[in-house]
Scaffold this motif. Structure first.
Motif, PDB file in Angstrom:
ATOM      1  N   UNK A 278      30.473  82.532  72.669  1.00 45.34           N
ATOM      2  CA  UNK A 278      29.803  81.415  73.352  1.00 45.34           C
ATOM      3  C   UNK A 278      30.803  80.344  73.770  1.00 45.34           C
ATOM      4  N   UNK A 279      31.864  80.151  72.993  1.00 44.84           N
ATOM      5  CA  UNK A 279      32.831  79.103  73.293  1.00 44.84           C
ATOM      6  C   UNK A 279      33.996  79.589  74.143  1.00 44.84           C
ATOM      7  N   UNK A 280      33.988  80.887  74.504  1.00 46.41           N
ATOM      8  CA  UNK A 280      35.129  81.451  75.202  1.00 46.41           C
ATOM      9  C   UNK A 280      35.392  80.722  76.520  1.00 46.41           C
ATOM     10  N   UNK A 281      34.343  80.377  77.272  1.00 44.12           N
ATOM     11  CA  UNK A 281      34.509  79.704  78.552  1.00 44.12           C
ATOM     12  C   UNK A 281      34.607  78.193  78.391  1.00 44.12           C
ATOM     13  N   UNK A 282      33.854  77.624  77.454  1.00 47.74           N
ATOM     14  CA  UNK A 282      33.846  76.172  77.284  1.00 47.74           C
ATOM     15  C   UNK A 282      35.113  75.673  76.604  1.00 47.74           C
ATOM     16  N   UNK A 283      35.541  76.317  75.544  1.00 49.69           N
ATOM     17  CA  UNK A 283      36.684  75.847  74.750  1.00 49.69           C
ATOM     18  C   UNK A 283      37.510  77.061  74.323  1.00 49.69           C
ATOM     19  N   UNK A 284      38.385  77.553  75.188  1.00 55.10           N
ATOM     20  CA  UNK A 284      39.153  78.768  74.866  1.00 55.10           C
ATOM     21  C   UNK A 284      39.991  78.642  73.601  1.00 55.10           C
ATOM     22  N   UNK A 285      40.546  77.434  73.372  1.00 54.62           N
ATOM     23  CA  UNK A 285      41.388  77.292  72.169  1.00 54.62           C
ATOM     24  C   UNK A 285      40.557  77.451  70.891  1.00 54.62           C
ATOM     25  N   UNK A 286      39.354  76.846  70.838  1.00 52.19           N
ATOM     26  CA  UNK A 286      38.489  76.993  69.659  1.00 52.19           C
ATOM     27  C   UNK A 286      38.044  78.448  69.498  1.00 52.19           C
ATOM     28  N   UNK A 287      37.772  79.096  70.651  1.00 46.93           N
ATOM     29  CA  UNK A 287      37.367  80.497  70.575  1.00 46.93           C
ATOM     30  C   UNK A 287      38.494  81.362  70.034  1.00 46.93           C
ATOM     31  N   UNK A 288      39.735  81.058  70.468  1.00 44.76           N
ATOM     32  CA  UNK A 288      40.872  81.828  69.959  1.00 44.76           C
ATOM     33  C   UNK A 288      41.034  81.632  68.456  1.00 44.76           C
ATOM     34  N   UNK A 289      40.828  80.378  67.979  1.00 45.20           N
ATOM     35  CA  UNK A 289      40.919  80.126  66.541  1.00 45.20           C
ATOM     36  C   UNK A 289      39.850  80.907  65.785  1.00 45.20           C
ATOM     37  N   UNK A 290      38.634  80.956  66.369  1.00 42.08           N
ATOM     38  CA  UNK A 290      37.566  81.721  65.718  1.00 42.08           C
ATOM     39  C   UNK A 290      37.890  83.219  65.680  1.00 42.08           C
ATOM     40  N   UNK A 291      38.469  83.723  66.767  1.00 42.28           N
ATOM     41  CA  UNK A 291      38.837  85.142  66.789  1.00 42.28           C
ATOM     42  C   UNK A 291      39.920  85.435  65.761  1.00 42.28           C
ATOM     43  N   UNK A 292      40.873  84.494  65.646  1.00 35.81           N
ATOM     44  CA  UNK A 292      41.922  84.673  64.645  1.00 35.81           C
ATOM     45  C   UNK A 292      41.340  84.674  63.229  1.00 35.81           C
ATOM     46  N   UNK A 293      40.385  83.777  62.989  1.00 34.10           N
ATOM     47  CA  UNK A 293      39.727  83.745  61.675  1.00 34.10           C
ATOM     48  C   UNK A 293      38.933  85.038  61.446  1.00 34.10           C
ATOM     49  N   UNK A 294      38.279  85.545  62.486  1.00 36.72           N
ATOM     50  CA  UNK A 294      37.543  86.807  62.353  1.00 36.72           C
ATOM     51  C   UNK A 294      38.487  87.964  62.068  1.00 36.72           C
ATOM     52  N   UNK A 295      39.682  87.912  62.642  1.00 41.63           N
ATOM     53  CA  UNK A 295      40.672  88.961  62.374  1.00 41.63           C
ATOM     54  C   UNK A 295      41.053  88.982  60.888  1.00 41.63           C
ATOM     55  N   UNK A 296      41.180  87.778  60.318  1.00 41.76           N
ATOM     56  CA  UNK A 296      41.457  87.703  58.886  1.00 41.76           C
ATOM     57  C   UNK A 296      40.313  88.254  58.051  1.00 41.76           C
ATOM     58  N   UNK A 297      39.089  87.981  58.465  1.00 44.32           N
ATOM     59  CA  UNK A 297      37.928  88.519  57.744  1.00 44.32           C
ATOM     60  C   UNK A 297      37.892  90.040  57.817  1.00 44.32           C
ATOM     61  N   UNK A 298      38.301  90.590  58.980  1.00 39.64           N
ATOM     62  CA  UNK A 298      38.337  92.044  59.115  1.00 39.64           C
ATOM     63  C   UNK A 298      39.324  92.650  58.120  1.00 39.64           C
ATOM     64  N   UNK A 299      40.494  92.018  57.983  1.00 37.33           N
ATOM     65  CA  UNK A 299      41.488  92.515  57.043  1.00 37.33           C
ATOM     66  C   UNK A 299      40.960  92.491  55.600  1.00 37.33           C
ATOM     67  N   UNK A 300      40.300  91.362  55.256  1.00 37.74           N
ATOM     68  CA  UNK A 300      39.750  91.268  53.905  1.00 37.74           C
ATOM     69  C   UNK A 300      38.647  92.301  53.678  1.00 37.74           C
ATOM     70  N   UNK A 301      37.795  92.496  54.677  1.00 36.48           N
ATOM     71  CA  UNK A 301      36.721  93.487  54.548  1.00 36.48           C
ATOM     72  C   UNK A 301      37.292  94.889  54.393  1.00 36.48           C
ATOM     73  N   UNK A 302      38.341  95.192  55.160  1.00 33.61           N
ATOM     74  CA  UNK A 302      38.976  96.512  55.035  1.00 33.61           C
ATOM     75  C   UNK A 302      39.591  96.701  53.655  1.00 33.61           C
ATOM     76  N   UNK A 303      40.221  95.621  53.128  1.00 33.42           N
ATOM     77  CA  UNK A 303      40.809  95.721  51.800  1.00 33.42           C
ATOM     78  C   UNK A 303      39.736  95.959  50.745  1.00 33.42           C
TER      79      UNK A 303
END
Length: 440
Positions: A278-303
Motif C-alpha cells: 500500500x505504501x509502495x507508491x506513496x512512500x517508497x522509502x517506508x515500503x522498502x524498510x517494511x520489505x527489509x523487515x519482512x525479509x528478516x521475518x522470513x529468515x527467522x521463520x525459515x530458521x
C-alpha cells in the motif's frame, strides 16, 4: 545422618554382624518358610482330594450332560484355591505372583464360559499343581518337621535334661536299650555332644527349608500365575499405550510450535508485505524498510522451520547416521561435549531415531540443569543391544522416578524393550546409560 537413621540402622548392623549360617535359624524368612511347609501338607491334601475326586466324577459323567459343567466348575473352584495359595505365597514366601487373566468367554453366555474354562491353559495348570504339589508337600513336611524339631530339641538338651530323671524315671535320652543293657545320654560330655549335634542340625535346617521353598516358589509362579505369553501380552499392551501417548504428545508439541512460532511469523510477514504494497507508491522509502523487515521475518521463520524439522527427524541423521547427528547436537550443547560412536554399521532407522532423541534430550538436560563444565557421549554395540552412555561432571541428583523428564524417557525406551539406568549421586558426576535392542 539424622538421629532417626542411627536408631534404625544400629540394630540391623548388629544382626548383620553375625555370619549367615548363624543368623539363618533366627531370621524371619526361615520361620515364614517353615510355616509355608507345615501348612502346605493340609492345603495340598485339600487340593489333591478335591481335584482327583471331582475330576474323576466329571470324567465318569462325561457321557451325560452333567460331566462337562461339573468339570468346568471343578476348574473354577481350583482357581479359587489357587488364589488362596498365591496369597499364602505372598505372605510366607515373599512371592508376589499376579493372578492369571479371567476366562475368555468367546461368544458369551454359559456355553462360552464352559468352552473358555475347558480350553484355558490356566485351568489345566491349576489341576497339574494340585496333583504335583501333594507328593512334594508330603516329602517336605516329612523331612523338615523332624529335622527342625530334632535340631532344636537336641540343641536345648542341657536345659531340659533334668526333667527326665525327675519325671520320666530315666537318666536321660535313651540311646540304646535291649531289656538288659540301657545306655542313656546323661554325663556332662554326652550332654554337650548331644547339644553340638543339635546345633549342627539347627544350622543345617534353614538351608534345607530354603531349598524346598524355592521349589515351591517355582511351582506357584509357574503353575498358578499368568503364563509368560499372557504377561508379555500385558506388557506389550502397556507399551502400546506409552507409544500412543508419546505420539500424541509429539503431535501436540509440533502443532503448538507451528502455531506459536513459524505460523505467527508468517502471518506477521503477510501483514507487513500488505502494508508495504500500500505504501509502495506513496512512500517508497517506508515500503522498502517494511520489505527489509519482512525479509528478516522470513529468515527467522525459515530458521524456526528448520529447527522444527530437526526436532521431527534431522536430515543429517538420515544422510550420515548417528555419529554426525550426535556431533551436531553436541555442538549446540551449552558445555563442551566429546562424542565417541563405535558402530560397524547403522541400526534400523527407528532404533537410530530413538537413540538420537535420547541423547538429544539428555544433552538438553545437561544444558539446563546439570551446571556441568564438560560432558561425554559414547555409543557402541554389545551383541544384539545398542548401548548409549551420557556422562557429565555436573551437580548430580538426577532422578528417574516420579514425573521427571527422565521418567518419561525411560517409558519411551521401555516401549521398545529398552532400559534406562541413572547413576547420579548428589554432587555428581552423572552417568545415564540407555540400552536399546539392535535391529539392523
Amino acid at each position: 545422618m539424622t538421629a532417626d537413621h542411627r536408631y534404625d540402622t544400629q540394630p540391623r548392623s548388629r544382626t548383620r554382624a553375625l555370619p549367615p549360617v548363624l543368623r539363618a535359624p533366627l531370621e524371619g524368612r526361615t520361620w515364614r518358610e517353615l510355616g509355608w511347609i507345615v501348612l502346605s501338607l493340609p492345603m495340598s491334601i485339600l487340593f489333591f482330594v478335591f481335584a482327583v475326586t471331582m475330576t474323576s466324577v466329571s470324567a465318569g459323567l462325561l457321557v451325560t450332560f452333567v460331566g462337562i459343567p461339573l468339570l468346568a466348575g471343578t476348574f473354577a473352584a481350583l482357581r479359587g484355591l489357587g488364589a488362596v495359595e498365591r496369597m499364602r505365597a505372598r505372605a510366607l514366601l515373599d512371592a508376589d505372583v499376579a493372578a492369571p487373566g479371567p476366562v475368555s468367554g468367546g461368544k458369551g453366555g454359559f456355553g462360552g464360559w464352559l468352552a473358555g474354562t475347558l480350553k484355558s491353559g490356566v485351568s489345566w495348570r491349576h489341576l497339574l499343581y494340585s496333583l504335583l504339589h501333594f507328593p512334594w508337600a508330603v516329602f517336605g513336611f516329612s523331612l523338615v518337621v523332624p529335622l527342625w524339631t530334632a535340631g532344636w530339641t537336641l540343641l536345648l538338651y542341657p536345659l531340659w535334661q533334668w526333667t527326665l530323671p525327675l519325671y520320666g524315671g530315666q537318666d536321660g535320652i535313651q540311646l540304646y536299650g535291649d531289656g538288659t543293657h540301657n545306655y542313656y545320654l546323661d554325663s556332662p560330655l554326652e550332654i554337650a555332644a548331644t547339644s553340638v549335634i543339635g546345633l549342627l542340625l539347627t544350622l543345617a535346617a534353614p538351608w534345607v527349608i530354603r531349598g524346598l521353598s524355592s521349589v515351591d516358589r517355582l511351582m506357584v509362579v509357574g503353575l498358578l500365575g499368568p503364563s509368560r505369553l499372557a504377561s508379555r501380552v500385558v506388557e506389550l499392551e502397556s507399551d502400546r499405550g506409552v507409544v500412543v501417548d508419546t505420539a500424541a504428545a509429539d503431535l501436540r508439541r509440533i502443532e503448538r510450535d507451528l502455531h506459536d512460532g513459524a505460523q505467527a511469523r508468517l502471518v506477521a510477514l503477510a501483514m507487513g508485505l500488505g502494508l508495504a504494497k500500500e505504501k509502495l507508491l506513496e512512500d517508497p522509502e517506508a515500503a522498502a524498510a517494511m520489505v527489509d523487515e519482512a525479509h528478516g521475518e522470513v529468515k527467522l521463520a525459515l530458521q524456526e522451520l528448520r529447527d522444527l524439522a530437526r526436532g521431527i527427524h534431522p536430515a543429517v541423521l538420515t544422510d550420515r547416521g548417528l555419529d554426525a547427528a550426535l556431533s551436531a547436537v553436541a555442538s549446540r550443547c551449552a558445555v563442551p561435549v566429546r562424542v565417541e560412536v563405535d558402530l560397524d554399521r547403522r541400526p534400523a532407522a527407528a532404533i537410530e531415531g530413538i537413540a538420537y532423541f535420547t541423547v538429544s534430550e539428555l544433552l538438553q538436560n545437561i544444558s539446563k540443569h546439570a551446571r556441568a563444565t564438560r560432558a561425554r557421549v559414547e555409543v557402541w554395540r554389545v551383541e544384539d543391544r545398542l548401548m548409549l552412555q551420557v556422562w557429565d561432571d555436573g551437580r548430580g541428583g538426577a532422578d528417574a522416578t516420579g514425573g521427571s523428564g527422565l521418567a518419561g524417557l525411560a517409558e519411551r525406551l521401555g516401549a521398545v524393550d529398552g532400559v534406562l539406568a541413572v547413576d547420579s549421586p548428589a554432587g555428581g558426576p552423572t552417568t545415564v546409560t540407555a540400552e536399546l535392542p539392535w535391529r539392523g
